[in-house]
Design a protein around this motif. Structure first.
Motif, short mmCIF file in Angstrom:
data_model
loop_
_atom_site.label_atom_id
_atom_site.label_comp_id
_atom_site.label_asym_id
_atom_site.label_seq_id
_atom_site.Cartn_x
_atom_site.Cartn_y
_atom_site.Cartn_z
N VAL A 1 0.85 -1.19 0.00
CA VAL A 1 0.00 0.00 0.00
C VAL A 1 0.89 1.24 0.00
O VAL A 1 2.03 1.21 0.47
CB VAL A 1 -0.94 0.01 1.23
CG1 VAL A 1 -1.93 -1.14 1.15
CG2 VAL A 1 -0.14 -0.05 2.54
N PRO A 2 0.39 2.35 -0.54
CA PRO A 2 1.21 3.57 -0.64
C PRO A 2 1.73 4.06 0.71
O PRO A 2 2.84 4.58 0.80
CB PRO A 2 0.25 4.59 -1.26
CG PRO A 2 -0.79 3.79 -1.96
CD PRO A 2 -0.93 2.53 -1.17
N GLU A 3 0.93 3.89 1.77
CA GLU A 3 1.33 4.38 3.08
C GLU A 3 2.60 3.70 3.59
O GLU A 3 3.37 4.30 4.35
CB GLU A 3 0.20 4.16 4.10
CG GLU A 3 -1.04 4.96 3.83
CD GLU A 3 -1.99 4.31 2.83
OE1 GLU A 3 -3.09 4.84 2.63
OE2 GLU A 3 -1.63 3.26 2.24
N MET A 4 2.82 2.45 3.17
CA MET A 4 4.00 1.72 3.63
C MET A 4 5.19 1.92 2.70
O MET A 4 6.31 2.13 3.14
CB MET A 4 3.69 0.23 3.75
CG MET A 4 2.80 -0.10 4.93
SD MET A 4 3.50 0.41 6.53
CE MET A 4 4.97 -0.58 6.57
N GLY B 1 5.58 4.38 0.45
CA GLY B 1 5.96 5.78 0.38
C GLY B 1 5.89 6.38 -1.01
O GLY B 1 6.47 7.44 -1.26
N PRO C 1 3.02 7.58 -3.84
CA PRO C 1 1.58 7.77 -4.08
C PRO C 1 1.07 6.88 -5.21
O PRO C 1 1.78 6.63 -6.21
CB PRO C 1 1.48 9.25 -4.46
CG PRO C 1 2.68 9.88 -3.81
CD PRO C 1 3.76 8.85 -3.89
N TYR D 1 -0.49 -0.77 -7.80
CA TYR D 1 -0.72 -1.28 -6.45
C TYR D 1 -1.89 -2.26 -6.45
O TYR D 1 -2.95 -1.98 -7.03
CB TYR D 1 -1.07 -0.15 -5.49
CG TYR D 1 0.09 0.64 -4.94
CD1 TYR D 1 1.04 0.04 -4.12
CD2 TYR D 1 0.21 2.00 -5.20
CE1 TYR D 1 2.10 0.78 -3.59
CE2 TYR D 1 1.25 2.75 -4.67
CZ TYR D 1 2.20 2.14 -3.87
OH TYR D 1 3.23 2.87 -3.34
N GLN E 1 9.02 2.01 10.28
CA GLN E 1 7.81 2.30 11.06
C GLN E 1 8.01 2.07 12.54
O GLN E 1 7.12 2.36 13.35
CB GLN E 1 6.66 1.41 10.55
CG GLN E 1 6.25 1.66 9.12
CD GLN E 1 5.56 3.00 8.92
OE1 GLN E 1 4.87 3.48 9.82
NE2 GLN E 1 5.72 3.60 7.75
N ARG F 1 -0.14 0.47 14.70
CA ARG F 1 -0.36 1.55 13.73
C ARG F 1 -0.25 1.04 12.30
O ARG F 1 -1.05 1.39 11.43
CB ARG F 1 0.64 2.68 13.96
CG ARG F 1 0.41 3.49 15.23
CD ARG F 1 1.20 4.80 15.18
NE ARG F 1 2.64 4.58 15.03
CZ ARG F 1 3.48 4.41 16.05
NH1 ARG F 1 3.03 4.40 17.30
NH2 ARG F 1 4.78 4.24 15.83
N HIS G 1 -3.11 0.24 8.37
CA HIS G 1 -2.98 0.55 6.94
C HIS G 1 -3.53 -0.57 6.06
O HIS G 1 -3.84 -0.33 4.89
CB HIS G 1 -1.50 0.78 6.59
CG HIS G 1 -0.91 2.02 7.19
ND1 HIS G 1 -1.52 3.25 7.13
CD2 HIS G 1 0.27 2.22 7.85
CE1 HIS G 1 -0.78 4.15 7.73
NE2 HIS G 1 0.31 3.56 8.18
N TYR G 2 -3.61 -1.78 6.60
CA TYR G 2 -4.00 -2.93 5.79
C TYR G 2 -5.44 -3.40 6.03
O TYR G 2 -5.90 -4.31 5.33
CB TYR G 2 -3.04 -4.10 6.08
CG TYR G 2 -1.62 -3.85 5.63
CD1 TYR G 2 -1.27 -3.92 4.29
CD2 TYR G 2 -0.63 -3.54 6.55
CE1 TYR G 2 0.03 -3.69 3.87
CE2 TYR G 2 0.68 -3.30 6.15
CZ TYR G 2 1.01 -3.38 4.81
OH TYR G 2 2.29 -3.15 4.40
#
Length: 438
Positions: free
Chosen positions: A208-211, A213, A215, A238, A365, A400, A404-405
């Motif tokens: 995922v983009p949050e992990m 980094g 977009p 993705y 993280q 946290r 995200h998942y």
């Protein structure tokens, strides 16, 4: 019809292909599964889906050689497959693709399909690269490794090792020479670099983009633009996490270790040696933890200690990891994401650059620690385990990351991406009739 080719020397790749196959079938797309063999064909058997054994068959010793070759693929002189084995693999794969009328081939480290798909004239989709993709190198996101791929270079400063990690894979040509020799014989497109060996026409980025980094819109818009390290048609998308959720019973001997009465670690080190596992277990026990050992392909019954160490075979890790305090793993994306989605801190021993990236994402993280396998000692394992379990910050960070998942169907998104890619390649394309190939 979409054909999937798991490399059954890898549990992760076998489970990924099965998950995608089931998601495709749920969307009305017919699938065909074929493999050259390996110890995890039993997972295919357990799924109930029909599958075909291709020649040349890789028995367990040959699969182990192949796995060892993956680890050393960037080293001078390493060759993953002989020309004769590769020629025979391509021939059987092309015959299978034609026989089942496949519109696309999807692989997990069955690298001969880089040639077979071109001979058969069908697009190739990949997931085995995980997050080890061109944009990672371009943005300098690959980490300095926990151990250098060349032992004599461990002394290099971190900035130098990071530079090598981000500039090496797109420049390395010798790891793909074994493919290109046969590609030239067949008159098909070459694989330009080691980095290209992680990409397909559709490259499913299983995170995922949050992990990672990057977009999502920027990743989807990426193109090679003539970069010599990549095939021109390479695209990235993705699709989300994709790890094993095996439909296996939880062994009765394991259940008492999941009662939360004492700190417990789950040790699953499929790609290591029995001696390595024994040393790691000794280190974890010295930290005061009970241990669940997922032995999978290793004989480790001697490690069992009543109430302290239980040795099991293949485990439903997605059910085990949420109930333990620490996951001890190698660093494959599947096991890393199982820990992340479970909210469980992990200690990892990454073997190669792709695994280094997987492990580093959790370290960034604050939920993980990495230790190069060459540098492992029971004492270092003990210190790391005590830190990961004793400091509340690691568990808080793992929780946290877990958020995200939540709710992401990685297999379903992968299936949707495959069908969308086909529809774009062939305007007006629809799902093929649901006919299975055994």
């Amino acid at each position: 019809m979409i054909a999937l080719f798991p490399h059954c020397g890898f549990l992760s790749e076998t489970s990924r292909m099965l998950a995608i196959a089931l998601a495709l079938r749920a969307r009305g797309e017919a699938v065909a599964i074929a493999t050259h063999g390996g110890p995890y064909t039993r997972v295919l058997d357990a799924s109930g889906l029909p599958w075909t054994l291709l020649t040349p068959v890789m028995d367990d010793p040959r699969c182990q050689q192949y796995l060892n070759g993956i680890v050393t693929i960037g080293k001078p002189g390493s060759r993953l497959q002989s020309a004769n084995e590769l020629r025979a693999s391509v021939a059987s794969e092309v015959e299978f693709l034609h026989r089942c009328g496949a519109r696309m081939a999807v692989i997990g480290f069955t690298l001969s399909l880089y040639l077979s798909s071109r001979v058969a004239g069908v697009p190739l989709a990949t997931s085995h690269g995980g997050s080890f993709i061109p944009m990672v190198f371009e943005r300098g996101l690959a980490p300095a490794p926990t151990q250098s791929p060349v032992p004599g270079l461990d002394w290099l400063p971190g900035f130098a090792k990071r530079w090598m990690a981000n500039h090496g894979a797109p420049r390395l040509r010798h790891p793909v020479a074994f493919l290109n020799e046969v590609a030239d014989e067949l008159g098909v497109e070459r694989v330009p670099s080691l980095a290209a060996l992680m990409c397909g026409d559709l490259t499913m980025v299983t995170d995922v983009p949050e992990m990672l980094g990057i977009p999502a819109d920027e990743l989807a818009a990426w193109q090679p633009h003539g970069h010599p390290a990549y095939r021109p048609g390479t695209r990235l998308q993705y699709t989300g996490p994709l790890f094993a959720t095996l439909d296996l019973p939880l062994p009765s001997a394991v259940q008492p270790f999941l009662d939360g009465s004492r700190p417990t670690a789950c040790v699953v080190l499929n790609s290591s040696t029995p001696d390595f596992i024994r040393q790691v277990v000794a280190g974890v026990r010295a930290a005061g933890l009970r241990v669940i050992v997922g032995a999978t392909i290793h004989e480790l019954g001697d490690l069992a200690v009543e109430g302290e160490v239980v040795v099991a075979g293949l485990l439903p890790n997605h059910l085990v990891m949420p109930k333990v305090d620490l996951a001890v793993i190698m660093g494959g994306q599947g096991s890393v994401q199982t820990a992340m989605c479970s909210g469980t801190p992990y200690l990892a021993f990454p073997l190669h650059p792709e695994q280094e990236l997987n492990v580093a994402l959790g370290m960034r993280q604050g939920m993980a620690l990495g230790l190069g396998p060459r540098h492992m000692t029971p004492g270092k394992v003990t210190a790391a385990a005590r830190r990961l379990v004793g400091a509340a910050s690691f568990k808080a960070a793992a929780r946290r990351v877990q958020r995200h998942y939540v709710g992401i169907d990685g297999a379903g998104r992968a299936a949707d991406a495959l069908l969308a890619h086909l529809a774009q390649a062939v305007p007006g394309a629809t799902a093929s009739p649901a006919v299975e190939v055994a």
